[in-house]
Design a protein around this motif. Structure first.
Motif, PDB file in Angstrom:
ATOM      1  N   CYS A 131     -29.114  61.065  28.138  1.00 29.26           N
ATOM      2  CA  CYS A 131     -30.279  60.254  28.480  1.00 29.26           C
ATOM      3  C   CYS A 131     -31.238  60.321  27.299  1.00 29.26           C
ATOM      4  N   ILE A 182     -43.651  58.641  36.928  1.00 23.75           N
ATOM      5  CA  ILE A 182     -42.191  58.812  36.919  1.00 23.75           C
ATOM      6  C   ILE A 182     -41.508  57.600  36.318  1.00 23.75           C
ATOM      7  N   TYR A 183     -40.532  57.886  35.498  1.00 24.81           N
ATOM      8  CA  TYR A 183     -39.719  56.837  34.892  1.00 24.81           C
ATOM      9  C   TYR A 183     -38.250  57.143  35.176  1.00 24.81           C
ATOM     10  N   TRP A 184     -37.473  56.090  35.415  1.00 21.47           N
ATOM     11  CA  TRP A 184     -36.054  56.234  35.720  1.00 21.47           C
ATOM     12  C   TRP A 184     -35.223  55.478  34.692  1.00 21.47           C
ATOM     13  N   GLY A 234     -29.147  54.295  35.276  1.00 18.44           N
ATOM     14  CA  GLY A 234     -28.024  54.811  36.042  1.00 18.44           C
ATOM     15  C   GLY A 234     -26.705  54.631  35.327  1.00 18.44           C
ATOM     16  N   TRP A 255     -31.900  65.055  36.245  1.00 19.29           N
ATOM     17  CA  TRP A 255     -30.752  64.208  36.573  1.00 19.29           C
ATOM     18  C   TRP A 255     -30.642  64.156  38.088  1.00 19.29           C
ATOM     19  N   TYR A 256     -30.518  62.950  38.613  1.00 15.63           N
ATOM     20  CA  TYR A 256     -30.365  62.722  40.039  1.00 15.63           C
ATOM     21  C   TYR A 256     -29.102  61.908  40.242  1.00 15.63           C
ATOM     22  N   ARG A 262     -30.766  59.371  47.217  1.00 15.87           N
ATOM     23  CA  ARG A 262     -30.759  59.943  45.872  1.00 15.87           C
ATOM     24  C   ARG A 262     -31.152  61.411  45.975  1.00 15.87           C
ATOM     25  N   TYR A 282     -28.702  59.144  37.621  1.00 16.32           N
ATOM     26  CA  TYR A 282     -29.924  58.625  37.022  1.00 16.32           C
ATOM     27  C   TYR A 282     -30.679  59.744  36.325  1.00 16.32           C
ATOM     28  N   CYS A 283     -31.249  59.440  35.189  1.00 18.34           N
ATOM     29  CA  CYS A 283     -32.151  60.408  34.589  1.00 18.34           C
ATOM     30  C   CYS A 283     -33.585  60.010  34.908  1.00 18.34           C
ATOM     31  N   ARG A 284     -34.406  60.998  34.989  1.00 16.91           N
ATOM     32  CA  ARG A 284     -35.809  60.808  35.358  1.00 16.91           C
ATOM     33  C   ARG A 284     -36.670  61.575  34.374  1.00 16.91           C
TER      34      ARG A 284
END
Length: 113
Positions: A21, A101-103, A106, A35-36, A44, A93-95
């Motif tokens: 990421c 918060i930013y995503w 995926g 990481w989600y 999620r 997904y990385c956060r």
């Protein structure tokens, strides 16, 4: 802030993948990074996180198999996934950030049995 995730794919059970990421317009060194993942029909969930002080946290289901790390020079966070299981199949997904918060977009991980 943009987060570009990559590294997903199809792998057999027991195999490994490394997700990346890369962040732009923000420094991962000064951000909470996580990481989600989200499997079909499920919410999620947190997989692994990395605090600004270097502290890490892992979901029980991945402890001992996954490792989160970062390369500050590349402004990139990694998720090394070993001993993958079919139940690890999900979009990852990385956060960035705890409050603002930013995503990332995926990346799909599929583990075949």
């Amino acid at each position: 802030v943009q987060l570009q995730a990559s590294g997903g794919g199809l792998v057999q059970a027991g195999g490994s993948l490394r997700l990346s990421c890369t962040a732009s317009r923000t420094s991962i060194r000064s951000s909470y990074m996580g990481w989600y993942r989200q499997a079909p029909g499920k919410q999620r969930e947190l997989v692994a996180s990395l605090g600004t002080g270097g502290n890490t946290h892992y979901a029980d289901s991945v402890k001992g198999r996954f490792t989160i790390s970062r390369d500050n020079a590349k402004n990139t966070v990694y998720l090394q996934m070993n001993s993958l299981k079919p139940e690890d199949t999900a979009v990852y997904y990385c956060r960035a950030g705890l409050y603002r918060i930013y995503w990332g977009q995926g990346t799909l991980v599929t583990v075949s049995s």
